[in-house]
Design a protein around this motif. Structure first.
Motif, PDB file in Angstrom:
ATOM      1  N   GLY A  68      12.220  -6.862  -8.233  1.00  0.00           N
ATOM      2  CA  GLY A  68      11.047  -7.080  -8.621  1.00  0.00           C
ATOM      3  C   GLY A  68       9.969  -6.303  -8.264  1.00  0.00           C
ATOM      4  O   GLY A  68       9.811  -5.299  -7.439  1.00  0.00           O
ATOM      5  N   THR A  69       8.527  -6.759  -8.472  1.00  0.00           N
ATOM      6  CA  THR A  69       7.500  -6.157  -8.052  1.00  0.00           C
ATOM      7  C   THR A  69       6.641  -6.812  -7.087  1.00  0.00           C
ATOM      8  O   THR A  69       6.802  -8.280  -7.097  1.00  0.00           O
ATOM      9  CB  THR A  69       6.347  -5.992  -9.367  1.00  0.00           C
ATOM     10  OG1 THR A  69       5.973  -7.099  -9.955  1.00  0.00           O
ATOM     11  CG2 THR A  69       6.947  -5.064 -10.260  1.00  0.00           C
ATOM     12  N   LEU A  70       6.183  -6.429  -5.862  1.00  0.00           N
ATOM     13  CA  LEU A  70       5.110  -7.010  -4.906  1.00  0.00           C
ATOM     14  C   LEU A  70       4.070  -6.149  -4.672  1.00  0.00           C
ATOM     15  O   LEU A  70       4.171  -5.380  -3.734  1.00  0.00           O
ATOM     16  CB  LEU A  70       6.093  -7.546  -3.671  1.00  0.00           C
ATOM     17  CG  LEU A  70       6.926  -8.652  -3.731  1.00  0.00           C
ATOM     18  CD1 LEU A  70       7.526  -8.696  -2.195  1.00  0.00           C
ATOM     19  CD2 LEU A  70       6.211  -9.907  -4.069  1.00  0.00           C
ATOM     20  N   VAL A  71       3.110  -6.438  -5.359  1.00  0.00           N
ATOM     21  CA  VAL A  71       2.837  -7.151  -6.706  1.00  0.00           C
ATOM     22  C   VAL A  71       2.236  -6.103  -7.676  1.00  0.00           C
ATOM     23  O   VAL A  71       1.582  -5.437  -7.707  1.00  0.00           O
ATOM     24  CB  VAL A  71       2.051  -8.464  -6.516  1.00  0.00           C
ATOM     25  CG1 VAL A  71       2.859  -9.351  -5.428  1.00  0.00           C
ATOM     26  CG2 VAL A  71       0.779  -8.142  -6.093  1.00  0.00           C
ATOM     27  N   THR A  72       2.570  -6.723  -8.805  1.00  0.00           N
ATOM     28  CA  THR A  72       1.837  -6.263 -10.214  1.00  0.00           C
ATOM     29  C   THR A  72       0.418  -6.994 -10.293  1.00  0.00           C
ATOM     30  O   THR A  72       0.351  -8.305  -9.908  1.00  0.00           O
ATOM     31  CB  THR A  72       2.548  -6.495 -11.390  1.00  0.00           C
ATOM     32  OG1 THR A  72       3.516  -5.790 -11.279  1.00  0.00           O
ATOM     33  CG2 THR A  72       1.627  -5.748 -12.575  1.00  0.00           C
ATOM     34  N   SER A  73      -0.611  -6.051 -10.570  1.00  0.00           N
ATOM     35  CA  SER A  73      -1.950  -6.758 -10.939  1.00  0.00           C
ATOM     36  C   SER A  73      -2.564  -6.351 -12.161  1.00  0.00           C
ATOM     37  O   SER A  73      -1.950  -5.339 -12.735  1.00  0.00           O
ATOM     38  CB  SER A  73      -3.033  -6.438  -9.663  1.00  0.00           C
ATOM     39  OG  SER A  73      -3.441  -5.353 -10.017  1.00  0.00           O
ATOM     40  N   PRO A  74      -3.569  -6.960 -12.574  1.00  0.00           N
ATOM     41  CA  PRO A  74      -4.486  -6.486 -13.762  1.00  0.00           C
ATOM     42  C   PRO A  74      -5.155  -5.044 -13.708  1.00  0.00           C
ATOM     43  O   PRO A  74      -5.823  -4.607 -14.909  1.00  0.00           O
ATOM     44  CB  PRO A  74      -5.347  -7.625 -14.238  1.00  0.00           C
ATOM     45  CG  PRO A  74      -4.625  -8.691 -13.334  1.00  0.00           C
ATOM     46  CD  PRO A  74      -4.248  -8.236 -12.062  1.00  0.00           C
ATOM     47  N   ASN A  75      -5.163  -4.648 -12.359  1.00  0.00           N
ATOM     48  CA  ASN A  75      -6.142  -3.571 -12.180  1.00  0.00           C
ATOM     49  C   ASN A  75      -5.857  -2.403 -13.378  1.00  0.00           C
ATOM     50  O   ASN A  75      -6.755  -1.725 -13.642  1.00  0.00           O
ATOM     51  CB  ASN A  75      -5.745  -2.807 -10.698  1.00  0.00           C
ATOM     52  CG  ASN A  75      -6.679  -3.764  -9.819  1.00  0.00           C
ATOM     53  OD1 ASN A  75      -7.556  -4.549 -10.064  1.00  0.00           O
ATOM     54  ND2 ASN A  75      -6.608  -3.249  -8.501  1.00  0.00           N
ATOM     55  N   TRP A 189       5.718 -18.556  -4.827  1.00  0.00           N
ATOM     56  CA  TRP A 189       4.428 -18.114  -4.017  1.00  0.00           C
ATOM     57  C   TRP A 189       4.324 -17.241  -3.329  1.00  0.00           C
ATOM     58  O   TRP A 189       5.423 -17.353  -2.407  1.00  0.00           O
ATOM     59  CB  TRP A 189       3.463 -19.597  -3.652  1.00  0.00           C
ATOM     60  CG  TRP A 189       2.584 -19.300  -2.705  1.00  0.00           C
ATOM     61  CD1 TRP A 189       1.213 -18.818  -3.263  1.00  0.00           C
ATOM     62  CD2 TRP A 189       2.269 -19.595  -1.443  1.00  0.00           C
ATOM     63  NE1 TRP A 189       0.403 -18.672  -1.974  1.00  0.00           N
ATOM     64  CE2 TRP A 189       1.032 -19.355  -0.882  1.00  0.00           C
ATOM     65  CE3 TRP A 189       3.266 -19.925  -0.449  1.00  0.00           C
ATOM     66  CZ2 TRP A 189       0.574 -19.166   0.323  1.00  0.00           C
ATOM     67  CZ3 TRP A 189       2.845 -19.863   0.694  1.00  0.00           C
ATOM     68  CH2 TRP A 189       1.719 -19.575   1.346  1.00  0.00           C
ATOM     69  N   VAL A 190       3.629 -16.026  -3.160  1.00  0.00           N
ATOM     70  CA  VAL A 190       3.560 -15.209  -2.220  1.00  0.00           C
ATOM     71  C   VAL A 190       2.413 -15.044  -1.184  1.00  0.00           C
ATOM     72  O   VAL A 190       1.170 -15.320  -1.997  1.00  0.00           O
ATOM     73  CB  VAL A 190       3.696 -13.525  -3.071  1.00  0.00           C
ATOM     74  CG1 VAL A 190       3.961 -12.617  -1.727  1.00  0.00           C
ATOM     75  CG2 VAL A 190       5.074 -13.715  -3.987  1.00  0.00           C
ATOM     76  N   LEU A 236       5.634 -11.849   2.877  1.00  0.00           N
ATOM     77  CA  LEU A 236       5.655 -10.473   2.733  1.00  0.00           C
ATOM     78  C   LEU A 236       5.196 -10.138   4.346  1.00  0.00           C
ATOM     79  O   LEU A 236       3.806 -10.208   4.355  1.00  0.00           O
ATOM     80  CB  LEU A 236       4.825  -9.613   1.469  1.00  0.00           C
ATOM     81  CG  LEU A 236       4.728  -8.180   1.500  1.00  0.00           C
ATOM     82  CD1 LEU A 236       6.073  -7.599   1.748  1.00  0.00           C
ATOM     83  CD2 LEU A 236       3.857  -7.609   0.383  1.00  0.00           C
ATOM     84  N   THR A 237       5.988  -9.637   4.818  1.00  0.00           N
ATOM     85  CA  THR A 237       5.712  -9.240   6.423  1.00  0.00           C
ATOM     86  C   THR A 237       4.949  -7.842   6.438  1.00  0.00           C
ATOM     87  O   THR A 237       5.060  -7.061   5.695  1.00  0.00           O
ATOM     88  CB  THR A 237       7.124  -9.292   7.208  1.00  0.00           C
ATOM     89  OG1 THR A 237       7.990  -8.373   6.683  1.00  0.00           O
ATOM     90  CG2 THR A 237       7.429 -10.483   7.170  1.00  0.00           C
ATOM     91  N   GLY A 238       4.538  -7.487   7.531  1.00  0.00           N
ATOM     92  CA  GLY A 238       4.013  -6.264   8.252  1.00  0.00           C
ATOM     93  C   GLY A 238       2.245  -6.510   7.898  1.00  0.00           C
ATOM     94  O   GLY A 238       1.723  -5.527   8.365  1.00  0.00           O
ATOM     95  N   PHE A 239       1.867  -7.905   7.635  1.00  0.00           N
ATOM     96  CA  PHE A 239       0.172  -7.856   7.416  1.00  0.00           C
ATOM     97  C   PHE A 239      -0.031  -8.797   8.264  1.00  0.00           C
ATOM     98  O   PHE A 239      -1.360  -9.315   8.186  1.00  0.00           O
ATOM     99  CB  PHE A 239      -0.043  -8.056   5.950  1.00  0.00           C
ATOM    100  CG  PHE A 239       0.457  -6.693   5.189  1.00  0.00           C
ATOM    101  CD1 PHE A 239      -0.092  -5.344   5.274  1.00  0.00           C
ATOM    102  CD2 PHE A 239       1.636  -6.893   4.453  1.00  0.00           C
ATOM    103  CE1 PHE A 239       0.272  -4.450   4.475  1.00  0.00           C
ATOM    104  CE2 PHE A 239       2.223  -5.839   3.428  1.00  0.00           C
ATOM    105  CZ  PHE A 239       1.324  -4.812   3.641  1.00  0.00           C
ATOM    106  N   THR A 240       0.747  -9.523   9.325  1.00  0.00           N
ATOM    107  CA  THR A 240       0.126 -10.550  10.235  1.00  0.00           C
ATOM    108  C   THR A 240       0.024  -9.926  11.449  1.00  0.00           C
ATOM    109  O   THR A 240       0.297  -8.768  11.848  1.00  0.00           O
ATOM    110  CB  THR A 240       1.537 -11.816  10.325  1.00  0.00           C
ATOM    111  OG1 THR A 240       2.568 -11.033  10.787  1.00  0.00           O
ATOM    112  CG2 THR A 240       1.558 -12.299   8.929  1.00  0.00           C
ATOM    113  N   PRO A 241      -0.528 -10.634  12.635  1.00  0.00           N
ATOM    114  CA  PRO A 241      -0.745 -10.161  13.820  1.00  0.00           C
ATOM    115  C   PRO A 241       0.548  -9.552  14.458  1.00  0.00           C
ATOM    116  O   PRO A 241       0.371  -8.834  15.293  1.00  0.00           O
ATOM    117  CB  PRO A 241      -1.315 -11.073  14.748  1.00  0.00           C
ATOM    118  CG  PRO A 241      -2.003 -12.004  13.546  1.00  0.00           C
ATOM    119  CD  PRO A 241      -1.025 -11.924  12.434  1.00  0.00           C
TER     120      PRO A 241
END
Length: 298
Positions: A68-75, A189-190, A236-241
């Motif tokens: 899958g994707t993390l994440v797709t967006s409307p951009n 939910w992500v 989704l890890t890597g973006f917390t303290p």
């Protein structure tokens, strides 16, 4: 709890890309995701491949692992063309695709098509319309719709998804509008945590912030008449303290996973190691975490 991984799409397929997706399945990961950007942060000037072709190739060389994707967006996506791609991916993978989807941000994708970057309000407005139309496109044989931002004219998607009534949505959200979308349309939910805590916050503050996010998700579900327990909750890890500390050892990861399982998370996603980057990690330790960590949670 499930353990999954995410690949940044930076490897040529025949120079390591294919082998990594196969290895993820061999290691027993629940799912392997990839980013869906045109370019991203410090990787902008290096190789970066498209998410949909990459997932098609991954589906062809794996048999069991979810993709899958993390994440797709409307951009830079439109619901009509994205729906066709997703139905094809779901067919090629024999029903193993999950769509991670979010509102997008103001990074390189925001202006790559020549448009002005959207305001936060416009991103949220577009996201709501995007998800609702995509839901219809993946569940109905023909769709005509005229929205403020997106339109479809007899858009046909026969035979539909292998997964019924459609492939699952994992909705990335932290604000109230996104939470309501997750409650209405999401099978999961992500979150990446609270971005305000990344630089100077503590792990304890991060846990408290995540607890608050899950509480708000529960409120949104209650308002929609839905049991929050129905949604998988993905970190989704890597973006917390904590940054990369959970990947320093099996014991460190078990501690991290245990604290977040207590909050209600059902899936943790770790970045496949990338040497000389913010996602650098010891490959042997990483693989030990994949094979041994969850069994130690009890």
């Amino acid at each position: 709890m499930r353990l999954s991984t995410v690949f940044l799409p930076i490897d040529r397929w025949h120079e390591g890309g294919r082998a990594k997706w196969r290895r993820a399945e061999e290691l027993g990961f629940h799912a392997a995701y990839t980013y869906d950007h045109l370019s991203w942060r410090t990787f902008r000037d290096g190789p970066w491949f498209g998410a949909v072709p990459t997932l098609s190739a991954a589906a062809a060389v794996t048999e069991r692992i979810r993709l899958g994707t993390l994440v797709t967006s409307p951009n830079f996506r439109h619901p009509v063309t994205l729906a066709k791609d997703l139905i094809t991916l779901d067919d090629v993978s024999d029903g193993r695709i999950t769509l991670g989807i979010g509102a997008g941000g103001n990074g390189f994708d925001a202006t790559a098509l020549g448009q002005e970057a959207w305001t936060p309000k416009e991103r949220a407005d577009r996201f709501g319309e995007f998800v609702a139309l995509l839901d219809r496109l993946l569940t109905e044989g023909a769709v005509t719709e005229r929205g403020a931002f997106y339109a479809a004219d007899e858009a046909r998607n026969v035979p539909g998804c292998v997964q019924r009534p459609r492939l699952p949505f994992a909705v990335a959200a932290t604000g109230p509008r996104g939470m309501r979308l997750a409650a209405r349309y999401g099978q999961a939910w992500v979150t990446t945590g609270d971005p305000k805590l990344y630089e100077e916050g503590t792990p304890e503050q991060s846990v408290a912030a995540l607890r608050g996010q899950i509480d708000r998700l529960g409120t949104a579900c209650a308002e929609s008449g839905r049991n929050v327990a129905e949604l998988d909750k993905i970190l989704l890890t890597g973006f917390t303290p904590d940054r990369d500390r959970p990947l320093e050892s099996v014991e460190a990861f078990v501690d991290f996973a245990g604290r977040h399982r207590e909050l209600g998370f059902t899936e943790i996603v770790v970045h496949w190691p990338i040497p000389d980057s913010e996602f650098a990690a010891d490959q042997a330790v990483f693989e030990s975490i994949a094979t041994d960590a969850l069994s130690r949670l009890g």
